[in-house]
Scaffold this motif. Structure first.
Motif, mmCIF file in Angstrom:
data_model
loop_
_atom_site.group_PDB
_atom_site.id
_atom_site.type_symbol
_atom_site.label_atom_id
_atom_site.label_comp_id
_atom_site.label_asym_id
_atom_site.label_seq_id
_atom_site.Cartn_x
_atom_site.Cartn_y
_atom_site.Cartn_z
ATOM 1 N N PRO A 43 0.813 -1.224 0.000
ATOM 2 C CA PRO A 43 0.000 0.000 0.000
ATOM 3 C C PRO A 43 0.847 1.275 0.000
ATOM 4 O O PRO A 43 0.456 2.276 -0.595
ATOM 5 C CB PRO A 43 -0.810 -0.103 1.297
ATOM 6 N N TRP A 44 2.005 1.205 0.664
ATOM 7 C CA TRP A 44 2.878 2.380 0.725
ATOM 8 C C TRP A 44 3.484 2.675 -0.640
ATOM 9 O O TRP A 44 3.704 3.834 -0.991
ATOM 10 C CB TRP A 44 3.982 2.175 1.768
ATOM 11 N N LEU A 47 0.820 4.348 -2.538
ATOM 12 C CA LEU A 47 0.711 5.716 -2.015
ATOM 13 C C LEU A 47 1.807 6.621 -2.594
ATOM 14 O O LEU A 47 1.571 7.803 -2.882
ATOM 15 C CB LEU A 47 0.839 5.658 -0.494
ATOM 16 N N LEU A 51 1.534 10.104 -4.658
ATOM 17 C CA LEU A 51 2.315 11.319 -4.362
ATOM 18 C C LEU A 51 2.994 11.840 -5.638
ATOM 19 O O LEU A 51 3.029 13.057 -5.879
ATOM 20 C CB LEU A 51 3.356 11.023 -3.280
ATOM 21 N N GLU A 80 -6.783 14.296 -10.022
ATOM 22 C CA GLU A 80 -7.391 14.064 -8.706
ATOM 23 C C GLU A 80 -8.146 12.746 -8.663
ATOM 24 O O GLU A 80 -8.159 12.053 -7.644
ATOM 25 C CB GLU A 80 -8.296 15.241 -8.346
ATOM 26 N N LEU A 81 -8.749 12.420 -9.807
ATOM 27 C CA LEU A 81 -9.459 11.141 -9.912
ATOM 28 C C LEU A 81 -8.486 9.971 -9.742
ATOM 29 O O LEU A 81 -8.781 9.006 -9.026
ATOM 30 C CB LEU A 81 -10.133 11.077 -11.279
ATOM 31 N N ILE A 83 -5.604 10.073 -8.186
ATOM 32 C CA ILE A 83 -5.115 10.062 -6.798
ATOM 33 C C ILE A 83 -6.138 9.399 -5.872
ATOM 34 O O ILE A 83 -5.797 8.521 -5.070
ATOM 35 C CB ILE A 83 -4.796 11.496 -6.327
ATOM 36 N N ILE A 84 -7.393 9.774 -6.019
ATOM 37 C CA ILE A 84 -8.409 9.241 -5.091
ATOM 38 C C ILE A 84 -8.644 7.756 -5.346
ATOM 39 O O ILE A 84 -8.844 6.980 -4.403
ATOM 40 C CB ILE A 84 -9.710 10.084 -5.130
ATOM 41 N N PHE A 87 -5.923 5.965 -3.624
ATOM 42 C CA PHE A 87 -6.153 5.921 -2.173
ATOM 43 C C PHE A 87 -7.134 4.805 -1.818
ATOM 44 O O PHE A 87 -6.905 4.048 -0.870
ATOM 45 C CB PHE A 87 -6.702 7.261 -1.679
ATOM 46 N N ILE A 88 -8.204 4.728 -2.586
ATOM 47 C CA ILE A 88 -9.211 3.690 -2.304
ATOM 48 C C ILE A 88 -8.584 2.305 -2.460
ATOM 49 O O ILE A 88 -8.779 1.416 -1.633
ATOM 50 C CB ILE A 88 -10.444 3.864 -3.225
ATOM 51 N N THR A 90 -5.450 1.531 -2.153
ATOM 52 C CA THR A 90 -4.520 1.342 -1.018
ATOM 53 C C THR A 90 -5.263 0.853 0.230
ATOM 54 O O THR A 90 -4.847 -0.113 0.872
ATOM 55 C CB THR A 90 -3.832 2.689 -0.695
ATOM 56 N N LEU A 91 -6.357 1.540 0.532
ATOM 57 C CA LEU A 91 -7.120 1.189 1.734
ATOM 58 C C LEU A 91 -7.705 -0.217 1.623
ATOM 59 O O LEU A 91 -7.657 -1.004 2.576
ATOM 60 C CB LEU A 91 -8.249 2.206 1.937
ATOM 61 N N LEU A 92 -8.238 -0.532 0.439
ATOM 62 C CA LEU A 92 -8.839 -1.853 0.262
ATOM 63 C C LEU A 92 -7.779 -2.952 0.331
ATOM 64 O O LEU A 92 -8.028 -4.021 0.902
ATOM 65 C CB LEU A 92 -9.595 -1.917 -1.074
ATOM 66 N N GLN A 94 -4.980 -2.854 2.069
ATOM 67 C CA GLN A 94 -4.588 -3.019 3.469
ATOM 68 C C GLN A 94 -5.666 -3.775 4.244
ATOM 69 O O GLN A 94 -5.365 -4.634 5.070
ATOM 70 C CB GLN A 94 -4.323 -1.646 4.092
ATOM 71 N N SER B 53 -15.843 15.097 -13.758
ATOM 72 C CA SER B 53 -14.692 14.509 -13.052
ATOM 73 C C SER B 53 -14.617 15.022 -11.616
ATOM 74 O O SER B 53 -14.282 14.267 -10.693
ATOM 75 C CB SER B 53 -13.389 14.789 -13.796
ATOM 76 N N THR B 57 -14.890 12.785 -8.322
ATOM 77 C CA THR B 57 -13.826 12.825 -7.309
ATOM 78 C C THR B 57 -14.427 13.037 -5.919
ATOM 79 O O THR B 57 -14.007 12.382 -4.956
ATOM 80 C CB THR B 57 -12.826 13.948 -7.632
ATOM 81 N N LEU B 60 -16.076 9.802 -4.810
ATOM 82 C CA LEU B 60 -15.070 8.800 -4.427
ATOM 83 C C LEU B 60 -14.330 9.207 -3.151
ATOM 84 O O LEU B 60 -13.941 8.356 -2.354
ATOM 85 C CB LEU B 60 -14.075 8.582 -5.574
ATOM 86 N N ALA B 64 -13.700 7.041 0.096
ATOM 87 C CA ALA B 64 -12.358 6.828 0.650
ATOM 88 C C ALA B 64 -12.309 7.253 2.118
ATOM 89 O O ALA B 64 -11.720 6.555 2.955
ATOM 90 C CB ALA B 64 -11.333 7.610 -0.157
ATOM 91 N N ILE B 67 -14.055 4.615 4.242
ATOM 92 C CA ILE B 67 -13.220 3.409 4.410
ATOM 93 C C ILE B 67 -12.078 3.703 5.390
ATOM 94 O O ILE B 67 -11.763 2.896 6.266
ATOM 95 C CB ILE B 67 -12.659 2.928 3.052
ATOM 96 N N MET B 71 -11.150 2.026 9.162
ATOM 97 C CA MET B 71 -9.856 1.373 9.444
ATOM 98 C C MET B 71 -9.175 1.936 10.680
ATOM 99 O O MET B 71 -8.245 1.341 11.209
ATOM 100 C CB MET B 71 -8.928 1.543 8.247
ATOM 101 N N TRP B 84 -0.762 3.867 10.295
ATOM 102 C CA TRP B 84 -1.956 4.192 9.521
ATOM 103 C C TRP B 84 -2.789 5.294 10.170
ATOM 104 O O TRP B 84 -3.608 5.916 9.490
ATOM 105 C CB TRP B 84 -2.804 2.929 9.312
ATOM 106 N N LEU B 91 -5.595 11.322 4.897
ATOM 107 C CA LEU B 91 -6.603 10.972 3.895
ATOM 108 C C LEU B 91 -7.902 11.745 4.108
ATOM 109 O O LEU B 91 -8.505 12.244 3.159
ATOM 110 C CB LEU B 91 -6.903 9.471 3.952
ATOM 111 N N PHE B 94 -7.456 15.140 2.974
ATOM 112 C CA PHE B 94 -7.513 15.171 1.505
ATOM 113 C C PHE B 94 -8.974 15.200 1.036
ATOM 114 O O PHE B 94 -9.318 15.927 0.094
ATOM 115 C CB PHE B 94 -6.786 13.950 0.932
ATOM 116 N N GLU B 98 -10.773 18.051 -1.155
ATOM 117 C CA GLU B 98 -11.516 17.765 -2.393
ATOM 118 C C GLU B 98 -12.912 18.390 -2.351
ATOM 119 O O GLU B 98 -13.379 18.937 -3.350
ATOM 120 C CB GLU B 98 -11.640 16.246 -2.601
#
Lengths: 103, 142
Positions: A43-44, A47, A51, A80-81, A83-84, A87-88, A90-92, A94, B53, B57, B60, B64, B67, B71, B84, B91, B94, B98
């Protein structure tokens, strides 16, 4: 000038410094030998990719404001799409790893 | 009696005139509204794509953020996941950025904190998470 405005004036410079520190730390993390086998670094790595996308977006914004490149601002939405979505993912990832390690 | 009838008749007549005047005024306003040349800003396909878009964003980002918050509890319970915690804060920040960004793009609300100040906090939390993760990977946190 309000506090937010003064911070916004100086922010690009210290943000640049913080981004450089983050990149250095990421490289250090990936080069560190893993002692604890429960540690999951995938995940890192994802990430880190997010970045890098963020840095590309910022560089393009700066170059656009300096009239060096002429790429429309609409492309930022896609950055941005990406990036997000990263992120999702990454979280899933983990969460999945946590679930598997509990079995 | 004749005077009273005459006065009543006059009163009703005045009311009728008032009603007609009001109706006339309203219809005149409607006609002027429909015939006036309004300034219409046509959206280009680029604007549509950008807007879509941005909305995607935001949607989503909320997912995010949700989620990430689910966690947080697990990250607090396990020591090897403690990195984490600051990462989840980053996060969530972020997600906030957004949301503010979407409000700015659609011209609803804008704040100077948005452009650079929130990203600074995001980077600070990311650095904190990285430092902790490096220590965990090296086995220092155990």
């Amino acid at each position: 000038m309000s506090l937010a405005l003064s911070l916004a004036e100086a922010a690009p410079w210290y943000n640049l410094g913080l981004v450089i520190v983050a990149i250095v730390l990421f490289t250090k993390l990936f080069n560190t030998p893993v002692r604890d086998r429960r540690v999951y670094l995938m995940p890192w790595k994802i990430l880190f990719f997010a970045l890098l996308v963020f840095i590309i977006e910022e560089v393009m914004t700066v170059l656009r404001s300096m009239n060096i490149i002429n790429i429309p601002v609409h492309i930022n939405g896609f950055f941005e799409l990406i990036i997000i979505c990263t992120f999702i993912y990454t979280l899933l990832l983990q969460k999945e790893h946590l679930k598997l390690s509990q079995l | 009696m004749i005077i009273w009838v005459y006065e009543t008749f006059k009163y009703i007549q005045a009311q009728e005139i008032q009603k007609r005047e009001a109706a006339l005024k309203a219809s005149f306003q409607l006609v002027s509204f429909l015939t006036s040349k309004k300034e219409v800003h046509m959206l280009t396909p680029y604007d549509w794509i950008y807007g879509i878009s941005i909305i995607t964003t935001v949607f989503l980002s909320v997912i995010a953020g949700t989620i990430a918050l689910t966690m947080f509890e697990k990250a607090s319970q396990r020591r090897y996941l403690s990195a984490w915690k600051p990462l989840i804060v980053a996060l969530v920040l972020f997600v906030v950025e957004e949301l503010f960004g979407a409000l700015k793009v659609f011209g609803v609300w804008s704040t100077p904190w948005l452009t650079h100040v929130i990203p600074s906090f995001i980077l600070v939390f990311l650095i904190a998470a990285l430092l902790r993760q490096i220590n965990i990977t090296r086995g220092v946190e155990e």
